[in-house]
Design a protein around this motif. Sequence first.
Motif, short mmCIF file in Angstrom:
data_model
loop_
_atom_site.label_atom_id
_atom_site.label_comp_id
_atom_site.label_asym_id
_atom_site.label_seq_id
_atom_site.Cartn_x
_atom_site.Cartn_y
_atom_site.Cartn_z
N LYS A 1 0.91 -1.16 0.15
CA LYS A 1 0.07 -0.08 -0.14
C LYS A 1 0.83 1.31 0.02
O LYS A 1 1.70 1.35 0.91
CB LYS A 1 -0.90 -0.01 1.12
N VAL A 2 0.95 1.89 -0.99
CA VAL A 2 1.50 3.45 -1.20
C VAL A 2 0.37 4.51 -1.13
O VAL A 2 -0.39 4.32 -1.90
CB VAL A 2 2.41 3.24 -2.49
N ALA A 3 0.80 5.53 -0.33
CA ALA A 3 -0.12 6.82 -0.22
C ALA A 3 0.48 7.64 -1.37
O ALA A 3 1.61 8.18 -1.29
CB ALA A 3 -0.01 7.36 1.09
N ILE A 4 -0.57 8.12 -2.18
CA ILE A 4 -0.46 9.10 -3.27
C ILE A 4 -1.24 10.22 -2.73
O ILE A 4 -2.33 10.09 -2.29
CB ILE A 4 -0.80 8.55 -4.82
N GLY A 5 -0.53 11.42 -3.09
CA GLY A 5 -1.48 12.59 -2.71
C GLY A 5 -0.89 14.06 -3.54
O GLY A 5 0.14 13.94 -3.93
N GLY A 6 -1.78 14.89 -3.52
CA GLY A 6 -1.18 16.11 -4.01
C GLY A 6 -2.35 17.33 -3.98
O GLY A 6 -3.23 17.42 -3.16
N THR A 7 -2.23 18.42 -4.99
CA THR A 7 -3.21 19.38 -4.91
C THR A 7 -3.46 19.81 -6.28
O THR A 7 -3.07 19.57 -7.14
CB THR A 7 -2.29 20.69 -4.32
N ALA A 8 -4.93 20.41 -6.48
CA ALA A 8 -5.52 20.41 -7.72
C ALA A 8 -6.09 22.00 -7.33
O ALA A 8 -6.68 22.48 -6.25
CB ALA A 8 -6.29 19.45 -7.90
N TRP A 9 -5.98 22.71 -8.70
CA TRP A 9 -6.65 24.13 -8.57
C TRP A 9 -7.30 24.55 -9.96
O TRP A 9 -6.82 24.22 -10.95
CB TRP A 9 -5.76 25.09 -8.10
N ALA A 10 -8.54 25.37 -9.93
CA ALA A 10 -9.12 25.95 -10.85
C ALA A 10 -9.85 27.04 -10.37
O ALA A 10 -11.12 27.21 -10.19
CB ALA A 10 -10.13 24.75 -11.65
N GLN A 11 -9.02 28.06 -9.79
CA GLN A 11 -9.63 29.17 -9.22
C GLN A 11 -10.80 29.89 -9.84
O GLN A 11 -10.84 29.99 -11.13
CB GLN A 11 -8.47 30.18 -8.84
N THR A 12 -11.68 30.15 -9.23
CA THR A 12 -13.14 30.75 -9.47
C THR A 12 -14.02 29.69 -10.34
O THR A 12 -15.24 29.87 -10.19
CB THR A 12 -13.03 31.72 -10.73
N ARG A 13 -13.47 28.26 -10.36
CA ARG A 13 -14.43 27.29 -10.80
C ARG A 13 -14.34 26.23 -10.00
O ARG A 13 -15.25 25.39 -9.79
CB ARG A 13 -13.82 26.87 -12.21
N GLY A 14 -13.43 25.87 -9.33
CA GLY A 14 -13.40 24.98 -8.08
C GLY A 14 -13.11 23.45 -8.74
O GLY A 14 -12.96 23.51 -9.97
N ILE A 15 -12.74 22.77 -7.98
CA ILE A 15 -12.41 21.42 -8.53
C ILE A 15 -13.52 20.35 -7.82
O ILE A 15 -13.77 20.10 -6.66
CB ILE A 15 -10.87 20.82 -7.62
N THR A 16 -13.78 19.46 -8.93
CA THR A 16 -15.13 18.39 -8.28
C THR A 16 -14.57 16.78 -8.61
O THR A 16 -15.06 16.17 -8.08
CB THR A 16 -16.34 18.78 -9.20
N LYS A 17 -13.23 16.77 -9.13
CA LYS A 17 -12.84 15.61 -9.18
C LYS A 17 -11.44 15.35 -9.70
O LYS A 17 -10.97 16.29 -10.49
CB LYS A 17 -13.54 14.91 -10.44
N VAL A 18 -10.62 14.54 -9.04
CA VAL A 18 -9.43 14.26 -9.53
C VAL A 18 -9.17 12.61 -9.81
O VAL A 18 -9.71 11.94 -8.87
CB VAL A 18 -8.09 14.90 -8.35
N GLU A 19 -8.50 12.66 -10.74
CA GLU A 19 -8.31 11.03 -11.12
C GLU A 19 -6.91 10.75 -11.29
O GLU A 19 -6.09 11.45 -11.59
CB GLU A 19 -8.92 10.67 -12.33
N VAL A 20 -6.49 9.45 -10.88
CA VAL A 20 -5.06 8.90 -10.95
C VAL A 20 -5.09 7.57 -11.94
O VAL A 20 -5.90 6.83 -11.94
CB VAL A 20 -4.61 8.38 -9.55
N GLN A 21 -3.97 7.70 -12.54
CA GLN A 21 -3.91 6.58 -13.28
C GLN A 21 -2.39 6.15 -13.26
O GLN A 21 -1.40 6.81 -13.17
CB GLN A 21 -3.60 7.13 -15.01
N ILE A 22 -2.22 4.66 -12.92
CA ILE A 22 -0.94 3.82 -12.88
C ILE A 22 -0.78 3.30 -14.11
O ILE A 22 -1.39 2.40 -14.79
CB ILE A 22 -1.08 2.92 -11.74
N ASP A 23 0.59 3.77 -14.74
CA ASP A 23 1.03 3.42 -16.01
C ASP A 23 -0.04 3.68 -17.11
O ASP A 23 -0.56 4.77 -17.10
CB ASP A 23 1.44 1.78 -15.94
N ASN A 24 -0.43 2.47 -17.81
CA ASN A 24 -1.74 2.79 -18.65
C ASN A 24 -2.91 2.10 -18.37
O ASN A 24 -3.67 1.91 -19.16
CB ASN A 24 -1.21 2.22 -20.14
N GLY A 25 -3.03 2.08 -16.92
CA GLY A 25 -4.53 1.52 -16.62
C GLY A 25 -5.32 2.43 -16.70
O GLY A 25 -5.30 3.40 -17.19
#
Length: 531
Positions: A440-464
């Motif tokens: 188990k490896v924890a992945i994390g980060g930050t996203a932004w789209a100022q004045t529009r907000g963020i509704t979803k973040v997606e992660v892809q491992i390799d070409n999965g």
Amino acid sequence: MAQQRSAPQRPALRSGPTALAALAGVVSAAVVLSVAELVGAFFTARATPLIALGSTFIDFTPPWMKDFAIATFGTNDKAALFAGMGLTILLLACVLGVVAYRSWVLGVAGVLLMGGIIVASVVTRAGVKPLDAVPSLLGTAAGLLVLRYLVSMLWRTRQWPDAPSDRAAKDPDRPAASRRAFVAATGITAAAAAVAATGGRLLSAARSNVAQAREALTLPAPARPAAPVPAGVQSKTAGVTPWLTPNQDFYRIDTALSVPAINVQDWELRIHGLVEQEVRLSFQDLLDADLIESHVSLTCVSNPVGGNLAGNAKWLGMPIRDVLKLARPKQGADMVLSTSIDGFSASTPLEVLQDDRDAMLAIGMNGEPLPLEHGYPVRMVVPGLYGFVSATKWVVDLEVTRFADNKAYWTQRGWSERGPIKTMARVEVPKSFAKVPAGKVAIGGTAWAQTRGITKVEVQIDNGPWTEAVLSAEASVVTWRQWSFDWEATPGPHYIKARATDGTGELQTDKRADPVPDGASGWQSVMVTVE
């Protein structure tokens, strides 16, 4: 028959005299800079040669070079510039020293040419008066005198072996003794230059009470405090950037080599141009206004994909829309050209400063007066726009105008007129090229789209497949949003990608673009090795 004595001829340069002549040039250059630094303590900081030359270099820097410098050195770009300038001055000083040793007339011409370039750099800076050229002129004169003295010593040294009395002398060490005298003279001069430069810095600091005034400043309570920050805004992944960026860690990218020192008693903001009424505001006017407080994330247009030139802070200031109401912009105006005391300017769409996004003239940052390097006493904070078209620090002028009639600092250099911030997701943990254990490896980060907000973040491992990450709580649409993702890692090299969707439903583009002319884009890819 008496032998006619001829004047000694100057022999060809040998390696020893050449090196000493170069040393004379370096010491003379040090005198130029140190005398100008000492005298400049009684003038504006932008009158010193290094600051003026560096600022002029920045003004003529093409966008690709600026982008390269920031991408390579990040917030250390100014330190890198000073290091490069120091090396350049060192090499030029060596050349001028050797030239002066060979031909004094050419040496004088070279020194005067360099002095003219320095003076021109000084007097063309914003807010600099012709009188501010005095430190550079005096420094150039002092350097020329020192160069003449040191080069004359070298001339006498090299003539001795050609004098009949020296050829017959039993003590062959006289030339060496003279060289020791030269080295001693250069050492004493260099030490004096260092003392003068240090004294100039200390004197400048003593004459400026801006830092002490900032420390003593008490900010008023806002008429509209910032909304409470909900629990859970911080990513649960350890190592992700703090949701609220401390002042000392907030990125700094601007064109000011010397941080302007502005007394609040002297600060004034002029609002003019296509307005019904010209307005002038003092700092006390801002303190007495109905101030607002808001958490806002800022992003630099030079931020590469996955870069760290972004930050989130709590700002206190006067709404710019209230300022514009006082001036009453005329029909047809579509832009506000904001100008810093150091001459930097930004072009901001007028409608952005009049809507409900809470663009402000900020005087506070994270509960304290603005830090000097972040715009004290007043800067602009405009949610949703990159800083190069909105976040003017040390702001002193707002001209209501039209995009068709005026160009801002970076627009003149090839960047876009308008700079809406692009949707971006950043992988912060694990770092690129990190080695992590299987499981188990924890992945994390930050996203932004100022004045529009963020509704979803997606992660892809390799070409999965793309898999949704867990979003942290959202404070507002003008702040960034953090995320986390748990990954069952298997041994071997792997690539981690992230992408975000903003509040309008638009997916972050995968099209790669450089920061020039309107901000970088693309999906960040982080390579890790699982052991």
